[in-house]
Design a protein around this motif. Structure first.
Motif, mmCIF file in Angstrom:
data_model
loop_
_atom_site.group_PDB
_atom_site.id
_atom_site.type_symbol
_atom_site.label_atom_id
_atom_site.label_comp_id
_atom_site.label_asym_id
_atom_site.label_seq_id
_atom_site.Cartn_x
_atom_site.Cartn_y
_atom_site.Cartn_z
ATOM 1 N N ALA A 95 26.398 1.007 83.260
ATOM 2 C CA ALA A 95 26.357 2.082 82.262
ATOM 3 C C ALA A 95 27.492 1.906 81.265
ATOM 4 O O ALA A 95 28.633 1.616 81.659
ATOM 5 N N PRO A 96 27.224 2.076 79.965
ATOM 6 C CA PRO A 96 28.315 2.005 78.984
ATOM 7 C C PRO A 96 29.251 3.196 79.152
ATOM 8 O O PRO A 96 28.814 4.302 79.493
ATOM 9 N N VAL A 97 30.529 2.982 78.925
ATOM 10 C CA VAL A 97 31.494 4.060 79.113
ATOM 11 C C VAL A 97 31.226 5.226 78.165
ATOM 12 O O VAL A 97 31.581 6.370 78.442
ATOM 13 N N SER A 98 30.543 4.951 77.051
ATOM 14 C CA SER A 98 30.219 6.017 76.101
ATOM 15 C C SER A 98 29.251 7.043 76.676
ATOM 16 O O SER A 98 29.134 8.158 76.143
ATOM 17 N N PHE A 104 33.791 6.480 72.665
ATOM 18 C CA PHE A 104 33.657 5.023 72.746
ATOM 19 C C PHE A 104 32.325 4.515 72.188
ATOM 20 O O PHE A 104 31.995 3.343 72.368
ATOM 21 N N LYS A 105 31.559 5.353 71.496
ATOM 22 C CA LYS A 105 30.351 4.873 70.829
ATOM 23 C C LYS A 105 30.729 4.045 69.597
ATOM 24 O O LYS A 105 31.805 4.184 69.037
ATOM 25 N N SER A 106 29.826 3.190 69.175
ATOM 26 C CA SER A 106 29.991 2.398 67.940
ATOM 27 C C SER A 106 31.290 1.600 67.950
ATOM 28 O O SER A 106 32.143 1.715 67.058
ATOM 29 N N CYS A 123 30.274 -4.559 68.128
ATOM 30 C CA CYS A 123 30.041 -5.124 69.465
ATOM 31 C C CYS A 123 29.514 -4.050 70.393
ATOM 32 O O CYS A 123 29.537 -2.856 70.075
ATOM 33 N N ALA A 124 29.025 -4.476 71.533
ATOM 34 C CA ALA A 124 28.533 -3.541 72.533
ATOM 35 C C ALA A 124 29.688 -2.738 73.115
ATOM 36 O O ALA A 124 30.837 -3.194 73.157
ATOM 37 N N THR A 125 29.381 -1.555 73.562
ATOM 38 C CA THR A 125 30.371 -0.726 74.248
ATOM 39 C C THR A 125 30.626 -1.292 75.641
ATOM 40 O O THR A 125 29.680 -1.701 76.325
ATOM 41 N N ALA A 169 42.957 8.834 76.191
ATOM 42 C CA ALA A 169 41.736 8.025 76.212
ATOM 43 C C ALA A 169 41.073 8.008 74.840
ATOM 44 O O ALA A 169 40.577 6.967 74.392
ATOM 45 N N ASP A 170 41.070 9.130 74.158
ATOM 46 C CA ASP A 170 40.494 9.184 72.812
ATOM 47 C C ASP A 170 41.273 8.297 71.847
ATOM 48 O O ASP A 170 40.687 7.686 70.948
ATOM 49 N N GLN A 171 42.591 8.215 72.007
ATOM 50 C CA GLN A 171 43.382 7.329 71.151
ATOM 51 C C GLN A 171 42.995 5.867 71.352
ATOM 52 O O GLN A 171 42.943 5.087 70.402
ATOM 53 N N VAL A 172 42.729 5.487 72.591
ATOM 54 C CA VAL A 172 42.297 4.124 72.872
ATOM 55 C C VAL A 172 40.988 3.827 72.140
ATOM 56 O O VAL A 172 40.802 2.747 71.563
ATOM 57 N N ALA A 173 40.075 4.786 72.136
ATOM 58 C CA ALA A 173 38.758 4.594 71.525
ATOM 59 C C ALA A 173 38.829 4.436 70.012
ATOM 60 O O ALA A 173 37.891 3.899 69.396
ATOM 61 N N GLU A 174 39.924 4.877 69.411
ATOM 62 C CA GLU A 174 40.063 4.767 67.961
ATOM 63 C C GLU A 174 40.357 3.339 67.498
ATOM 64 O O GLU A 174 40.187 3.020 66.320
#
Length: 414
Positions: A95-98, A104-106, A123-125, A169-174
């Motif tokens: 499962a994608p982490v998104s 973590f989408k897009s 790229c893929a999530t 975690a949200d900062q990492v996704a940025e």
């Protein structure tokens, strides 16, 4: 745990005594302030030793009940939590982490040879499996590379006083990924992201989940994200031989020659009242608590108080989940273990070829360490668990882990 005579479990007591002499040399040479080690075989303790100081400034001894920072030895605990939820049928590892963390989408990844952070491609999530195996494209601030420098500038390290896990975690996704998921191996904050997944899926904070589902069943009463109440002055101080940040792996040694520079101590430590529960490196605890965790893995998921994971799941975790060894996946990062002849499972490294790894051991040895030079391994061939505690960062300072494995194997008579 029941105590046993070493010779009843195939050890030469005189050769085991070499371990204590080795530990004393590290203290006498001011490499480590103090340390402890425990060895169990067949579920019985055959050796324990502690030496040196947990607090050099006050002269307090490093003892069996000393509370230490285990840093990345938190990662196997978080990995077990993820697999407990998988056993409930709540997700699949592909499962994608998104699916759990929409930020973590897009995703994008830096193009090969990128010189700027805006040189990216879609790229893929990353999947949960990518995160578990450090093939997600995430990184750490202390690694080389563009992404690591950007993380360092933003102080994305999941420290105990850096707000809440969700926000970090949200900062990492940025940020973009360092590479396309699955294409390389790089030690990273991936297990911190999985800690947030555990929170979202379980509906509990990570500290609550650990306590209810792992620590309480295993009797780990003195392991937590904050120094447990009632431990008094048992919390060890942290030292470094580096001139600067104890986590700056490429920093120089102190110009004055000090090898035990105090960097974190009781009374002023962020670990005394953590707000961010780092599944990648946030736990503190005692050596006996961690032995209980290691023994659960050695026994295939069972504990004296019931089963934590199925035997099949623990076997699955202790398999190599990479196409080959870590070295074959082009790592450019720091790692707590050798990379040649060593693969990676779910939560720890797996020895594939002791000769190529350059360290005595057996095929299937499962292990990991922490930034403060702590270390554990499980040997399925010898039915053995070993845990080593000290408090010196970074763990790359001295080759103590390879030396300890050699000493332990050198004490086996049969």
């Amino acid at each position: 745990m029941k105590m046993a005579r070493p010779q009843d479990h195939g050890f030469d007591p005189d050769r085991l005594d070499r371990i204590g002499a080795w530990m004393n040399r590290y203290v006498e040479d001011r490499k480590y302030p103090g340390s402890s080690v425990v060895i169990a075989r067949g579920g019985e303790e055959v050796y324990f030793n502690a030496t040196g100081l947990r607090n050099v400034e006050t002269g307090l001894a490093f003892e069996r009940d000393t509370v230490a920072r285990i840093y990345s030895m938190t990662k196997p605990v978080t990995s077990v939590a993820v697999m407990m939820l998988a056993e409930l049928g709540l997700f699949h590892l592909d499962a994608p982490v998104s699916d759990f963390l929409p930020a973590f989408k897009s995703m994008t990844a830096l193009v090969p040879g990128a010189e700027r952070m805006d040189q990216v491609e879609p790229c893929a999530t990353p999947t949960l499996h990518h995160l578990l195996t450090h093939t997600s494209g995430l990184s750490y601030p202390f690694n080389p590379g563009l992404l690591s420098r950007a993380m360092d500038e933003r102080k994305i390290i999941f420290g105990p006083k850096q707000g809440l896990l969700a926000g970090m975690a949200d900062q990492v996704a940025e940020l973009p990924l360092a590479f396309v998921p699955g294409s390389r191996w790089e030690y990273s904050v991936a297990i911190d992201i999985l800690g947030r997944v555990v929170e979202v899926v379980s509906g509990q904070t990570l500290d609550q989940f650990f306590k209810e589902h792992i620590f309480d069943p295993l009797g780990m009463t003195e392991t937590a994200f904050s120094v447990p109440e009632g431990t008094g002055d048992r919390f060890a101080s942290l030292y470094t031989p580096l001139a600067g940040n104890a986590m700056a792996l490429n920093a120089s040694r102190d110009g004055g020659g000090e090898t035990l520079r105090l960097t974190d101590s009781a009374g002023a430590s962020p670990f005394e009242n953590a707000t961010l529960f780092s599944g990648g490196g946030g736990l503190v605890g005692t050596i006996d608590d961690y032995l209980s965790f290691a023994e659960m893995l050695r026994r295939g998921g069972s504990s004296p108080n019931g089963r934590v994971l199925s035997r099949k799941m623990v076997d699955f975790m202790r398999m190599n989940h990479l196409p080959g060894d870590i070295a074959s996946m082009g790592p450019q990062s720091f790692a707590e273990q050798p990379m040649n002849g060593v693969g990676f499972g779910l939560g720890g490294s797996v020895v594939l070829d002791p000769a190529r790894a350059g360290t005595l051991g057996n095929v299937g040895d499962f292990s990991w360490g922490g930034m403060a030079s702590t270390f554990f391994w499980i040997d399925p061939v010898l039915d053995m668990s070993v845990v080593f505690f000290t408090q010196l960062s970074p763990s790359s300072s001295y080759p103590s882990r390879a030396e300890l494995k050699t000493l332990v194997h050198g004490a086996i008579a049969e």
